[in-house]
Design a protein around this motif. Structure first.
Motif, short mmCIF file in Angstrom:
data_model
loop_
_atom_site.label_atom_id
_atom_site.label_comp_id
_atom_site.label_asym_id
_atom_site.label_seq_id
_atom_site.Cartn_x
_atom_site.Cartn_y
_atom_site.Cartn_z
N ARG A 125 4.37 9.58 -10.63
CA ARG A 125 2.98 9.80 -11.03
C ARG A 125 2.08 8.70 -10.48
NH1 ARG A 125 4.13 10.61 -15.82
NH2 ARG A 125 3.79 8.53 -16.69
N LEU A 126 2.53 7.47 -10.59
CA LEU A 126 1.71 6.34 -10.15
C LEU A 126 1.61 6.27 -8.62
CD1 LEU A 126 1.53 2.83 -11.67
CD2 LEU A 126 1.84 3.06 -9.21
N VAL A 127 2.75 6.38 -7.92
CA VAL A 127 2.70 6.23 -6.47
C VAL A 127 2.00 7.41 -5.80
CG1 VAL A 127 4.73 4.74 -6.42
CG2 VAL A 127 5.01 7.21 -6.02
N ASP A 128 2.14 8.60 -6.38
CA ASP A 128 1.45 9.76 -5.79
C ASP A 128 -0.06 9.64 -5.97
OD1 ASP A 128 3.74 10.93 -4.86
OD2 ASP A 128 4.04 12.20 -6.62
N ARG A 129 -0.48 9.18 -7.13
CA ARG A 129 -1.91 8.96 -7.33
C ARG A 129 -2.45 7.91 -6.37
NH1 ARG A 129 -1.85 7.62 -12.52
NH2 ARG A 129 -1.95 5.35 -12.18
N ALA A 130 -1.66 6.84 -6.18
CA ALA A 130 -2.09 5.77 -5.28
C ALA A 130 -2.12 6.21 -3.83
CB ALA A 130 -1.15 4.57 -5.44
N SER A 131 -1.12 6.95 -3.38
CA SER A 131 -1.02 7.34 -1.98
C SER A 131 -2.05 8.40 -1.61
CB SER A 131 0.38 7.84 -1.64
OG SER A 131 0.71 9.00 -2.40
N GLU A 132 -2.55 9.11 -2.60
CA GLU A 132 -3.57 10.13 -2.34
C GLU A 132 -4.99 9.64 -2.56
OE1 GLU A 132 -2.35 13.18 -5.01
OE2 GLU A 132 -0.47 13.60 -3.90
N SER A 133 -5.13 8.38 -2.97
CA SER A 133 -6.45 7.83 -3.28
C SER A 133 -7.23 7.56 -2.01
CB SER A 133 -6.32 6.55 -4.09
OG SER A 133 -5.68 5.55 -3.34
N THR A 134 -8.54 7.54 -2.14
CA THR A 134 -9.42 7.21 -1.02
C THR A 134 -9.47 5.70 -0.87
OG1 THR A 134 -10.76 9.15 -1.47
CG2 THR A 134 -11.73 7.44 -0.08
N PRO A 135 -9.29 5.16 0.35
CA PRO A 135 -9.30 3.71 0.53
C PRO A 135 -10.62 3.11 0.03
CG PRO A 135 -8.59 4.82 2.55
CD PRO A 135 -9.08 5.89 1.62
N ALA A 136 -10.54 1.96 -0.60
CA ALA A 136 -11.74 1.28 -1.11
C ALA A 136 -12.57 0.74 0.05
CB ALA A 136 -11.33 0.15 -2.04
N SER A 167 0.83 -1.21 0.00
CA SER A 167 0.00 0.00 0.00
C SER A 167 0.86 1.25 0.00
CB SER A 167 -0.91 0.01 1.24
OG SER A 167 -1.52 1.28 1.38
N MET A 168 0.72 2.07 -1.05
CA MET A 168 1.46 3.33 -1.11
C MET A 168 0.97 4.29 -0.03
SD MET A 168 3.46 2.44 -3.56
CE MET A 168 3.15 0.67 -3.36
N ARG A 169 -0.30 4.23 0.28
CA ARG A 169 -0.84 5.10 1.34
C ARG A 169 -0.21 4.74 2.69
NH1 ARG A 169 -5.44 5.01 3.13
NH2 ARG A 169 -5.86 7.23 3.38
N GLN A 170 -0.12 3.45 2.98
CA GLN A 170 0.49 3.05 4.25
C GLN A 170 1.97 3.39 4.31
OE1 GLN A 170 -0.26 -0.52 6.35
NE2 GLN A 170 -2.32 -0.80 5.54
N ILE A 171 2.66 3.23 3.19
CA ILE A 171 4.08 3.60 3.16
C ILE A 171 4.25 5.08 3.44
CG2 ILE A 171 6.06 3.91 1.60
CD1 ILE A 171 5.28 1.21 0.33
N LYS A 172 3.40 5.90 2.83
CA LYS A 172 3.48 7.35 3.06
C LYS A 172 3.20 7.67 4.52
CE LYS A 172 3.76 11.54 1.14
NZ LYS A 172 3.50 12.39 2.29
N GLN A 173 2.20 7.04 5.13
CA GLN A 173 1.90 7.28 6.54
C GLN A 173 3.06 6.82 7.43
OE1 GLN A 173 -1.76 5.10 6.93
NE2 GLN A 173 -2.97 6.62 5.82
N TYR A 174 3.64 5.68 7.09
CA TYR A 174 4.77 5.12 7.84
C TYR A 174 5.95 6.08 7.82
CZ TYR A 174 8.59 1.68 8.65
OH TYR A 174 9.69 1.00 9.10
N THR A 175 6.30 6.57 6.63
CA THR A 175 7.46 7.46 6.52
C THR A 175 7.17 8.82 7.14
OG1 THR A 175 6.78 8.04 4.26
CG2 THR A 175 8.41 6.28 4.50
N ASP A 176 5.94 9.31 6.99
CA ASP A 176 5.58 10.59 7.62
C ASP A 176 5.70 10.50 9.13
OD1 ASP A 176 5.09 11.78 5.20
OD2 ASP A 176 2.90 11.69 5.33
N THR A 177 5.25 9.38 9.70
CA THR A 177 5.34 9.18 11.15
C THR A 177 6.79 9.15 11.60
OG1 THR A 177 3.24 7.98 11.19
CG2 THR A 177 4.74 7.63 13.04
N PHE A 178 7.62 8.44 10.86
CA PHE A 178 9.04 8.36 11.22
C PHE A 178 9.69 9.74 11.19
CE2 PHE A 178 13.55 7.82 10.39
CZ PHE A 178 13.90 6.80 11.28
N LYS A 179 9.41 10.51 10.15
CA LYS A 179 10.02 11.83 10.01
C LYS A 179 9.49 12.80 11.06
CE LYS A 179 9.04 11.95 5.58
NZ LYS A 179 8.93 12.39 4.17
#
Length: 283
Positions: free
Chosen positions: A272-283, A54-66
């Motif tokens: 382009r792909l990962v940014d679109r995925a990480s900003e998407s609304t969870p299904a 999940s790109m969204r989870q990766i983004k949340q994970y890295t944001d939390t670490f930073k």
């Protein structure tokens, strides 16, 4: 020393995490994956959950670490992967699950953690640094949304990881004096539990090959980490900050140096792909 090992909850990643933790007692080694391992053998290891598909989870994970203003990273290792004969299987974010693990998630982790990587940090991608063929890339369908096959997916992930190793070094050269090393490693045949997602009739074959021909995760970890150390030493002397190593930690000969235009095309597609995925609304 601080290290993050994604895919570090079992197999090769677990072996590499344990080896780093054992060799550097003062280190902090963060292992991440979907399931906490039953045994965390060293006091300087800790588990943080992450679904690396999940790109969204990766983004949340890295944001939390930073955001926690933790120590800067000396080492980022990414071994997450899957062995399956299933066709294209999309995550809720619209990315093939196999390619999310083997390529897209790895590159998003690098990009998002780059601000907290030390100037001489090491970034290790464990996938396949040997068998990628750049001439077989489908430049009009890099994520294989239209023309997916198992062979194409494997080759695209190999070649794009190869390309991004070179891309990161080119970007760092443009932007300053950082001397981070980016390494793509091929682990070879390792006796791990990856075969669990294969059809039932293939599991005995793969498990048998792993036990007879393959090495243990700890042996693989030792070889790869020793190889990384050697390549970093040689690279520093030569002013070269990207490397490809094989299952014995030896450099892969005759790797193609891709033109800047192709490196940038792979990177632009990836963001382009990962940014679109990480900003998407969870299904």
């Amino acid at each position: 020393m601080t290290a993050i090992v994604v895919g570090g909850t079992n197999g090769i990643g677990y072996g590499m995490a344990c080896r780093v933790a054992a060799e550097v007692k003062s280190s902090t080694v963060i292992i991440s994956g979907r399931t906490k391992p039953k045994n965390i053998p060293h006091a300087n290891m800790e588990f943080r959950p992450l679904d690396a598909t999940s790109m969204r989870q990766i983004k949340q994970y890295t944001d939390t670490f930073k955001a926690a203003q933790e120590q800067k990273l000396d080492l980022l290792i990414m071994t997450q992967g899957i062995m399956t004969t299933a066709g294209r299987t999309e995550t809720p974010e619209g990315i093939d699950r196999r390619m999310a693990l083997h390529y897209y998630g790895k590159q998003l982790l690098i990009r998002e953690l780059l601000p907290v990587l030390k100037e001489d940090a090491k970034v290790i991608i464990v996938f396949d640094s040997i068998n990628g063929n750049p001439t077989k890339l489908d430049w009009d369908d890099l994520d294989l949304k239209k023309h997916f096959s198992l062979a194409r997916a494997a080759n695209h992930c190999m070649v794009m990881n190869d390309a991004m190793v070179q891309y990161w070094v080119a970007e760092q050269k443009k932007q300053g004096t950082a001397k981070r090393h980016f390494i793509h490693a091929w682990p070879g045949l390792v006796n791990t539990s990856l075969a669990r997602e294969l059809p039932w009739y293939l599991r005995p074959l793969m498990n048998g090959l792993g036990s007879v021909v393959g090495v243990s995760p700890d042996t693989c970890a030792e070889r790869l980490l020793n190889g990384v150390t050697q390549q970093v030493t040689t690279g520093d002397q030569e002013g070269r900050f990207w490397s490809y190593i094989n299952h014995k930690g030896q450099p892969v000969a005759k790797k193609a140096v891709l033109p800047e235009e192709q490196l940038n095309k792979v990177a632009e597609h990836t963001w382009r792909l990962v940014d679109r995925a990480s900003e998407s609304t969870p299904a």
